[in-house]
Design a protein around this motif. Structure first.
Motif, short mmCIF file in Angstrom:
data_model
loop_
_atom_site.label_atom_id
_atom_site.label_comp_id
_atom_site.label_asym_id
_atom_site.label_seq_id
_atom_site.Cartn_x
_atom_site.Cartn_y
_atom_site.Cartn_z
N UNK A 93 0.85 -1.19 0.00
CA UNK A 93 0.00 0.00 0.00
C UNK A 93 0.88 1.24 0.00
N UNK A 94 0.34 2.30 -0.53
CA UNK A 94 1.07 3.55 -0.57
C UNK A 94 0.32 4.57 -1.39
N UNK B 128 3.24 -4.31 3.25
CA UNK B 128 4.36 -3.40 3.14
C UNK B 128 3.82 -2.01 2.81
N UNK B 129 4.22 -1.03 3.60
CA UNK B 129 3.77 0.35 3.42
C UNK B 129 4.88 1.13 2.72
N UNK C 267 10.13 1.19 1.38
CA UNK C 267 9.34 0.51 2.40
C UNK C 267 9.58 1.20 3.74
N UNK C 268 8.51 1.70 4.34
CA UNK C 268 8.65 2.40 5.62
C UNK C 268 8.05 1.61 6.78
N UNK C 269 7.28 0.58 6.48
CA UNK C 269 6.71 -0.23 7.55
C UNK C 269 6.33 -1.59 6.99
N UNK D 14 -2.75 1.90 12.45
CA UNK D 14 -1.28 1.94 12.38
C UNK D 14 -0.81 2.41 11.00
N UNK D 15 -1.45 1.90 9.96
CA UNK D 15 -1.03 2.27 8.60
C UNK D 15 -1.41 3.71 8.29
N UNK D 16 -2.61 4.12 8.66
CA UNK D 16 -3.01 5.50 8.42
C UNK D 16 -2.10 6.48 9.17
N UNK D 17 -1.66 6.11 10.35
CA UNK D 17 -0.75 6.98 11.10
C UNK D 17 0.59 7.11 10.39
N UNK D 18 1.01 6.05 9.70
CA UNK D 18 2.22 6.16 8.88
C UNK D 18 2.02 7.19 7.78
N UNK D 19 0.84 7.16 7.14
CA UNK D 19 0.57 8.12 6.08
C UNK D 19 0.51 9.55 6.61
N UNK D 20 -0.05 9.70 7.82
CA UNK D 20 -0.05 11.03 8.44
C UNK D 20 1.37 11.49 8.73
N UNK D 21 2.18 10.60 9.25
CA UNK D 21 3.57 10.96 9.58
C UNK D 21 4.33 11.40 8.33
N UNK D 22 4.05 10.78 7.20
CA UNK D 22 4.74 11.11 5.95
C UNK D 22 4.14 12.31 5.24
#
Length: 281
Positions: free
Chosen positions: A54-55, A221-222, A230-232, A258-266
């Motif tokens: 995903x990404x 894989x995010x 790959x960040x997560x 967890x995945x949406x928070x990665x997208x927010x962080x980026x």
């Protein structure tokens, strides 16, 4: 030729590992404006594993899939499928794209059986497997219809049958449900999981939908915005088969969050800034 390549339809496909090691892709390397699409991606996918990537749009997900399939030359790194280096198009694979790519002048069944002609497979064995898949996906009544006579969901299920009919050991899917409405998408996702559980090919599934990835995957894989890295890596430990509606499960929500928070962080997702005046009581 591998055992999986020589096995005919109806025989359980051999399980095949995929190893992506430090892979990168730069378009226009020989120009003064090269574009780096994918940077140093590594994934070790176990035989029979269902993995999603995903990404955000443009992060290189589809580019990565095409490199795994051997349809696009990589700029760096190595890829092996079943222990063999990928130096050109791999054969023991089923590929599905967002567009169903059915031929308008062939019936649903003849679109599926085109695999026998292209791959030189035993038509009778392929026909038997085709009949089985049409029945499993509740499409027996539609075998003689043309694509224009089918709904979007039915066309995508025919495309899924065409992808699976030769029992590939590897399946690569690039946003195959992206054009479907929400309800049809849920049903086809459930159908795909059921078919995958039956024979357990190795699957790489590209999607924008976090919920869909969690609903289907063993691991996710995010990827970051371009150039995609790959960040997560998220291990999904939900029992199978998974219910058609997962949203009320706290475990499901935790993975999605967890995945949406990665997208927010980026910086891929942004909250709404409320002006100070709007916060006054």
């Amino acid at each position: 030729m591998t055992a999986a390549q020589s096995a005919g339809p109806g025989i359980r496909a051999a399980r095949t590992p995929i190893v992506v090691d430090g892979v990168g892709k730069v378009f226009g390397e020989e120009t003064d404006k090269p574009f780096e699409a994918v940077r140093t991606v590594s994934m070790d996918i176990a035989p029979g594993e269902f993995v999603s990537v995903v990404g955000p749009s443009g992060c290189g997900k589809s580019t990565l899939m095409l490199m795994v399939a051997g349809l696009l030359e990589r700029s760096a790194g190595t890829i092996t499928v079943g222990g063999e280096p990928v130096d050109g198009p791999i054969t023991d694979v089923g590929i599905a794209f967002q567009d169903h790519l059915l031929l308008d002048f062939r019936t649903a069944e003849k679109n599926v059986l085109l695999q026998a002609e292209i791959r030189g497979l035993d038509r009778a064995k392929l026909k038997a497997r085709s009949d089985e898949l049409f029945e499993q996906l509740r499409l027996t009544h539609a075998k003689s219809r043309y694509p224009r006579q089918l709904s979007g969901g039915m066309r995508q299920r025919v495309s899924l049958i065409r992808t699976l009919v030769h029992d590939p050991s590897v399946i690569l899917m690039d946003e195959p449900f992206g054009a479907l409405d929400a309800l049809t998408r849920l049903q086809v996702r459930t159908d795909l999981e059921a078919l995958w559980l039956e024979r357990r090919p190795t699957v790489v599934f590209i999607t924008h939908s976090v919920e869909e990835a969690v609903g289907l995957s063993d691991r996710i894989f995010v990827m970051s915005p371009s150039p995609g890295e790959i960040v997560d890596e998220v291990v999904v430990e939900l029992p199978r088969p998974r219910p058609i509606v997962l949203g009320e499960s706290p475990e499901f929500f935790a993975y999605v969050d967890r995945i949406y928070k990665q997208f927010q962080r980026m910086g891929v997702l942004h909250g709404i800034e409320v002006p100070a005046a709007g916060r006054e009581s």
